[in-house]
Structure formats: structure tokens, C-alpha cells
Design an enzyme around this catalytic site. Structure first.
Site, PDB file in Angstrom:
ATOM      1  CB  SER A  11      29.501 -16.689  -6.715  1.00  0.00           C
ATOM      2  OG  SER A  11      29.334 -15.968  -5.514  1.00  0.00           O
ATOM      3  CG  HIS A  36      24.997 -17.766  -6.324  1.00  0.00           C
ATOM      4  ND1 HIS A  36      23.889 -18.550  -6.098  1.00  0.00           N
ATOM      5  CD2 HIS A  36      25.640 -17.678  -5.136  1.00  0.00           C
ATOM      6  CE1 HIS A  36      23.872 -18.934  -4.834  1.00  0.00           C
ATOM      7  NE2 HIS A  36      24.920 -18.401  -4.224  1.00  0.00           N
ATOM      8  CG  ASP A  38      26.906 -15.850  -2.268  1.00  0.00           C
ATOM      9  OD1 ASP A  38      26.026 -16.695  -2.040  1.00  0.00           O
ATOM     10  OD2 ASP A  38      27.921 -16.079  -2.944  1.00  0.00           O
ATOM     11  CG  MET A  40      27.268 -13.183   2.936  1.00  0.00           C
ATOM     12  SD  MET A  40      29.033 -13.580   2.963  1.00  0.00           S
ATOM     13  CE  MET A  40      29.155 -14.638   1.512  1.00  0.00           C
ATOM     14  CG  HIS A  69      22.824 -18.176  -0.921  1.00  0.00           C
ATOM     15  ND1 HIS A  69      24.087 -18.731  -0.873  1.00  0.00           N
ATOM     16  CD2 HIS A  69      22.171 -18.654   0.168  1.00  0.00           C
ATOM     17  CE1 HIS A  69      24.181 -19.502   0.199  1.00  0.00           C
ATOM     18  NE2 HIS A  69      23.045 -19.462   0.846  1.00  0.00           N
ATOM     19  CG  MET A  71      24.411 -17.231   2.922  1.00  0.00           C
ATOM     20  SD  MET A  71      26.156 -17.469   2.518  1.00  0.00           S
ATOM     21  CE  MET A  71      26.237 -16.548   0.996  1.00  0.00           C
ATOM     22  CG  MET A 140      25.613 -23.583   1.713  1.00  0.00           C
ATOM     23  SD  MET A 140      25.994 -22.482   0.338  1.00  0.00           S
ATOM     24  CE  MET A 140      27.650 -21.920   0.781  1.00  0.00           C
ATOM     25  CG  ASP A 178      27.805 -21.284  -3.245  1.00  0.00           C
ATOM     26  OD1 ASP A 178      28.994 -21.165  -3.601  1.00  0.00           O
ATOM     27  OD2 ASP A 178      27.153 -20.330  -2.773  1.00  0.00           O
TER      28      ASP A 178
END
Length: 225
Positions: A11, A36, A38, A40, A69, A71, A140, A178
Site C-alpha cells: 500500500s 494498492h 488508497d 482519501m 481504492h 475511500m 477492511m 486491507d
């Protein structure tokens, strides 16, 4: 990927943001299977990271699959931007999508694999009726927003139940996990049914990336059904 069929996805959240291109090349050389990413927005989760411009800038430095991903709130507004930036996989949170099936179909129409992420308290019933539209499911095992958190032990039973549900319905959909993934938790989640392990500090937090990736593979290989 080793003989267990488990894929390792470092990640980027735990990488050194001052040298991202070097970090990406380093984990690819270390044998990672995916990267990965993330994303946000400071609303859906209490943190901010990066968006399509950063992903696009990294795309030219690696051939790794970009596992993006989201979020974020209202992810439908940005799907095209992330696909254009170089995302190969895009996962959205079921909690953020009022028309989840439509969102997943759009992701596939953009040429990406479509995934759904479930927060620790989100029931599996949220994905039960969109299984035909899924390429993977992300469980998650921490509350999203920050790296370095400890694995929530109740996640193991959730992974096990999801694996049983997929088998019962006849779907071979990979389960990604994750949160708190490290050599001491990898075997547990793989035994429960996971086949993609997202690891942040367990890889980027180490000095020797190849050894860190290999440690996760060795741990996963010890999984007992």
C-alpha cells in the site's frame, strides 16, 4: 504470486511520499504483484492522500497493476478520471454508493476491474446482490483512514463467511484484505479465504523490501484450511 495463489499488494499509503517513483520501482523489483493506492478525500474517511494526477505521474514508472481504492464520497464523479490516470482495478465503498450496481457497471465499461470495499461494521449483505458485477471484494480489517493500525480479529470470521457465501453461490471472486496485514496475520486471513493481501507498513515500513514481501509469502504459505 507463489504456489498458494496469494498476491501481495503493498500500500502506497505507507511509502515515503518524497520519493514515490523510487518507492514504486523498489516494490516492483521486490516481487509485489499489485500496487494498492488508497485515495482519501477527508470526508468519507478522516484523512487526505492523493488523486488522479499523482497516479498518472506514477504510471510511467511501473508495470504493476494499479489497485485503486476509492475511500471517497460520490465516487461516480471521478471514475473516468481515475481510469484515465492509469487505474487497472477500482474499488468503491458500498457505503458510499446509493446505486452500487450502476457504479460497478461503469467501472467495467471504463476497462477496469470492479471491486467493492466493506468497512469492518458493514454487513456482507451489502454485496450479496451485486456478485455478478464484481471482479474482487475488499474486506477492511481496520477502520479506514490511517495506516499502521492493528488487525481487527473479528475480520477473520467475516472473511470466512464471505468465502463460504461465494462458494455457495458458485462465484470464484478473489477476496482482498486491507488492514494490519503482516507475517503474524497473513496465514490467518489466507486460511479464512483471502487471496490478495494489502500490506503497508509490513513492506514500506521495512528497510529490505524483497525480504518483507517474501516474509508475507512464507507466512501465507503456512495457512491451514
Amino acid at each position: 504470486m507463489n504456489k498458494t495463489g496469494v498476491r501481495i499488494a503493498p500500500s502506497l499509503l505507507s511509502a515515503d511520499f518524497g520519493r514515490l517513483a523510487e518507492e514504486v520501482r523498489a516494490v516492483e523489483a521486490a516481487g509485489a504483484d499489485l500496487l494498492h493506492l488508497d485515495v482519501m478525500d477527508g470526508h468519507f474517511v478522516p484523512n487526505l492522500t492523493f488523486g488522479p494526477p499523482v497516479i498518472a505521474s506514477l504510471r510511467k514508472y511501473t508495470r504493476l497493476t494499479f489497485d485503486v481504492h476509492l475511500m471517497i464520497e460520490a465516487p461516480d464523479r471521478y471514475l473516468e478520471d481515475f481510469a484515465r490516470a492509469g487505474a487497472d482495478w477500482i474499488s468503491v465503498h458500498a457505503e458510499a454508493c446509493p446505486h452500487l450496481q450502476r457504479t460497478l457497471s461503469r467501472i467495467r465499461d471504463l476497462g477496469c476491474k470492479a471491486g467493492v470495499a466493506l468497512n469492518p461494521a458493514t454487513p456482507l449483505s451489502m454485496v450479496e446482490w451485486v456478485l455478478p458485477d464484481l471482479d474482487y471484494i475488499l474486506i477492511m480489517s481496520v477502520n479506514p483512514g490511517f495506516g499502521g493500525q492493528k488487525y481487527l480479529p473479528q475480520s477473520t470470521e467475516k472473511i470466512r463467511r464471505l468465502s463460504a457465501l461465494l462458494a455457495e453461490r458458485g462465484y470464484a471472486i478473489p477476496i482482498e484484505v486491507d488492514g494490519g496485514i503482516a507475517p503474524d496475520t497473513a496465514a490467518e486471513v489466507v486460511a479464512a479465504g483471502a487471496s490478495i493481501l494489502v500490506a503497508g507498513s509490513a513492506v514500506f515500513g521495512k528497510e529490505d523490501y524483497p525480504s518483507a514481501v517474501e516474509a508475507l509469502r512464507r507466512a501465507a504459505a503456512k495457512a491451514k484450511p
